[in-house]
Design an enzyme around this catalytic site. Sequence first.
Site, mmCIF file in Angstrom:
data_model
loop_
_atom_site.group_PDB
_atom_site.id
_atom_site.type_symbol
_atom_site.label_atom_id
_atom_site.label_comp_id
_atom_site.label_asym_id
_atom_site.label_seq_id
_atom_site.Cartn_x
_atom_site.Cartn_y
_atom_site.Cartn_z
ATOM 1 N N HIS A 79 54.021 -26.101 -14.215
ATOM 2 C CA HIS A 79 55.293 -25.440 -14.565
ATOM 3 C C HIS A 79 55.867 -24.652 -13.385
ATOM 4 C CE1 HIS A 79 54.945 -26.769 -18.644
ATOM 5 N NE2 HIS A 79 53.754 -26.222 -18.766
ATOM 6 N N ASP A 253 57.743 -21.455 -21.623
ATOM 7 C CA ASP A 253 56.996 -21.845 -20.412
ATOM 8 C C ASP A 253 57.918 -22.426 -19.339
ATOM 9 O OD1 ASP A 253 57.545 -24.123 -21.847
ATOM 10 O OD2 ASP A 253 55.630 -25.083 -21.447
HETATM 11 N N1 LIG Z 1 54.962 -22.389 -25.581
HETATM 12 C C1 LIG Z 1 54.035 -23.323 -25.581
HETATM 13 O O1 LIG Z 1 52.866 -23.046 -25.827
HETATM 14 C C2 LIG Z 1 54.422 -24.746 -25.320
HETATM 15 C C3 LIG Z 1 53.539 -25.783 -25.635
HETATM 16 C C4 LIG Z 1 53.957 -27.093 -25.423
HETATM 17 C C5 LIG Z 1 55.234 -27.365 -24.906
HETATM 18 N N2 LIG Z 1 56.037 -26.318 -24.591
HETATM 19 C C6 LIG Z 1 57.399 -26.488 -24.062
HETATM 20 O O2 LIG Z 1 58.275 -26.829 -25.128
HETATM 21 C C7 LIG Z 1 59.479 -27.307 -24.538
HETATM 22 C C8 LIG Z 1 59.938 -28.559 -25.285
HETATM 23 O O3 LIG Z 1 59.047 -29.638 -24.996
HETATM 24 P P1 LIG Z 1 59.198 -31.062 -25.694
HETATM 25 O O4 LIG Z 1 58.000 -31.836 -25.333
HETATM 26 O O5 LIG Z 1 59.550 -30.897 -27.113
HETATM 27 O O6 LIG Z 1 60.444 -31.679 -24.908
HETATM 28 P P2 LIG Z 1 61.224 -33.028 -25.282
HETATM 29 O O7 LIG Z 1 61.802 -33.537 -23.990
HETATM 30 O O8 LIG Z 1 60.413 -33.945 -26.104
HETATM 31 O O9 LIG Z 1 62.412 -32.485 -26.194
HETATM 32 C C9 LIG Z 1 63.381 -31.626 -25.695
HETATM 33 C C10 LIG Z 1 64.668 -31.883 -26.433
HETATM 34 O O10 LIG Z 1 65.616 -30.896 -25.997
HETATM 35 C C11 LIG Z 1 66.874 -31.539 -26.039
HETATM 36 N N3 LIG Z 1 67.818 -30.724 -25.272
HETATM 37 C C12 LIG Z 1 67.915 -30.557 -23.935
HETATM 38 N N4 LIG Z 1 68.887 -29.690 -23.647
HETATM 39 C C13 LIG Z 1 69.423 -29.303 -24.827
HETATM 40 C C14 LIG Z 1 70.466 -28.407 -25.186
HETATM 41 N N5 LIG Z 1 71.173 -27.745 -24.265
HETATM 42 N N6 LIG Z 1 70.724 -28.234 -26.506
HETATM 43 C C15 LIG Z 1 70.017 -28.895 -27.454
HETATM 44 N N7 LIG Z 1 69.026 -29.759 -27.170
HETATM 45 C C16 LIG Z 1 68.735 -29.952 -25.868
HETATM 46 C C17 LIG Z 1 66.613 -32.918 -25.465
HETATM 47 O O11 LIG Z 1 67.647 -33.836 -25.806
HETATM 48 C C18 LIG Z 1 65.295 -33.258 -26.138
HETATM 49 O O12 LIG Z 1 65.464 -33.960 -27.347
HETATM 50 C C19 LIG Z 1 59.125 -27.540 -23.064
HETATM 51 O O13 LIG Z 1 59.588 -26.459 -22.297
HETATM 52 C C20 LIG Z 1 57.631 -27.565 -23.066
HETATM 53 O O14 LIG Z 1 57.080 -27.260 -21.804
HETATM 54 C C21 LIG Z 1 55.650 -25.031 -24.784
#
Ligand SMILES: NC(=O)c1ccc[n+]([C@@H]2O[C@H](COP(=O)([O-])OP(=O)(O)OC[C@H]3O[C@@H](n4cnc5c(N)ncnc54)[C@H](O)[C@@H]3O)[C@@H](O)[C@H]2O)c1
Length: 343
Positions: A79, A253
């Site tokens: 990250h 993150d």
């Molecule tokens: N906090 C934690 O413990 C933890 C754990 C796992 C993943 N994450 C994080 O969660 C986040 C999401 O991951 P993911 O695997 O679901 O991603 P993903 O790519 O599968 O999904 C993200 C979605 O966001 C949408 N998107 C992008 N910009 C947008 C906007 N402005 N408005 C609305 N939708 C929008 C995309 O079209 C996509 O469908 C990432 O930052 C990932 O690193 C955090």
Amino acid sequence: MTPSLCRRCVALGARILIEKSAGMSAGFTDAEYRAAGARIESSAARIWAASDLIVKVKEPLASEYALLKKGQALFTYLHLAAGPELAQALLKRRILGIAYETVEATDGSFPLLKPMSHIAGRLAIQTGAYFLQSQLGGSGVLLGGIPGTLPGHVVVVGAGNSGAHSVQMAAGMGARVTVLDLDNRKLEMLDTEYRGRVVTLVANPGNLESAIADADLVVGAVLIPAAKAPTVVTRKMISRMRKGSVIVDIAIDQGGCVEGIRPTSHKSPVYISQGVLHYAVPNMPALVGRTSTLGLTQATEPFVVQIVSKGIDRALKESRGLAKGVNTQDGRIVCEAVAKALQ
Ligand SMILES: NC(=O)c1ccc[n+]([C@@H]2O[C@H](COP(=O)([O-])OP(=O)(O)OC[C@H]3O[C@@H](n4cnc5c(N)ncnc54)[C@H](O)[C@@H]3O)[C@@H](O)[C@H]2O)c1
């Protein structure tokens, strides 16, 4: 690593050092790793010093920067878009930094991000439901409601890997669910799957404003790969939420998708701002160490096995997807999106 992956690597000729008690919260004992052929080492510093490849879960902590060995390979979540200091530490020591989050599958998806996103998405609902309870400062809403009462309203922003799993859990609990995304194909898929049981909306400012104003629980689940998360939930939107409502920003993150949000920790998971509880723990899967270890290892195993069996240079040459994971090499940032985010 699970003991079973250790056994596979040892059979391929690798020497494996495991930090003492590393598997404890996943329910794996040192004895199981020893039986798999690994050596247990009580000093993490000695492991860093003796290894060509370090396999970890989370990015190195600031206290570990000094342990990075010049030219060493590091395979873990990095990250870097949200971690300029770590990026500098990796560049300074010319670390070959392979980031789980940018390793790609042949269809362009991110196989090592997926299991943790599924876990975070599912946890967001049970965590959010917990903090909605009155004794924790929440509004006292039971997400599923009971017959004769309105169920809680869960608004999920981002319908990707984490968002879709939040939707599944929230719908399963009997909540009213609204999911927003910019990508219409994702919304179409959820609409087909839930047959009207879930409301899908394009994530434009008007839809976001009205959905969030009515939300008991907002889940931030957006991602622009390897870049800082866009701000999609503004302070103005939050000001219209009912007091005691909850925001879980999974995207923390990558800097978070909620205006002004700051990271929280498992020790102190929420803070209140504008009367709304904000939960922004960057490593949510740590809450469920066993499921997370099994889920992550099943995804990393093919890549670890390639590295161990072929050597890192050949593995990177032959696997385009693994090569996509390289963020830092020879003192340079080689991942375009990360370089752009750190400008
Ligand atoms: N906090 C934690 O413990 C933890 C754990 C796992 C993943 N994450 C994080 O969660 C986040 C999401 O991951 P993911 O695997 O679901 O991603 P993903 O790519 O599968 O999904 C993200 C979605 O966001 C949408 N998107 C992008 N910009 C947008 C906007 N402005 N408005 C609305 N939708 C929008 C995309 O079209 C996509 O469908 C990432 O930052 C990932 O690193 C955090």
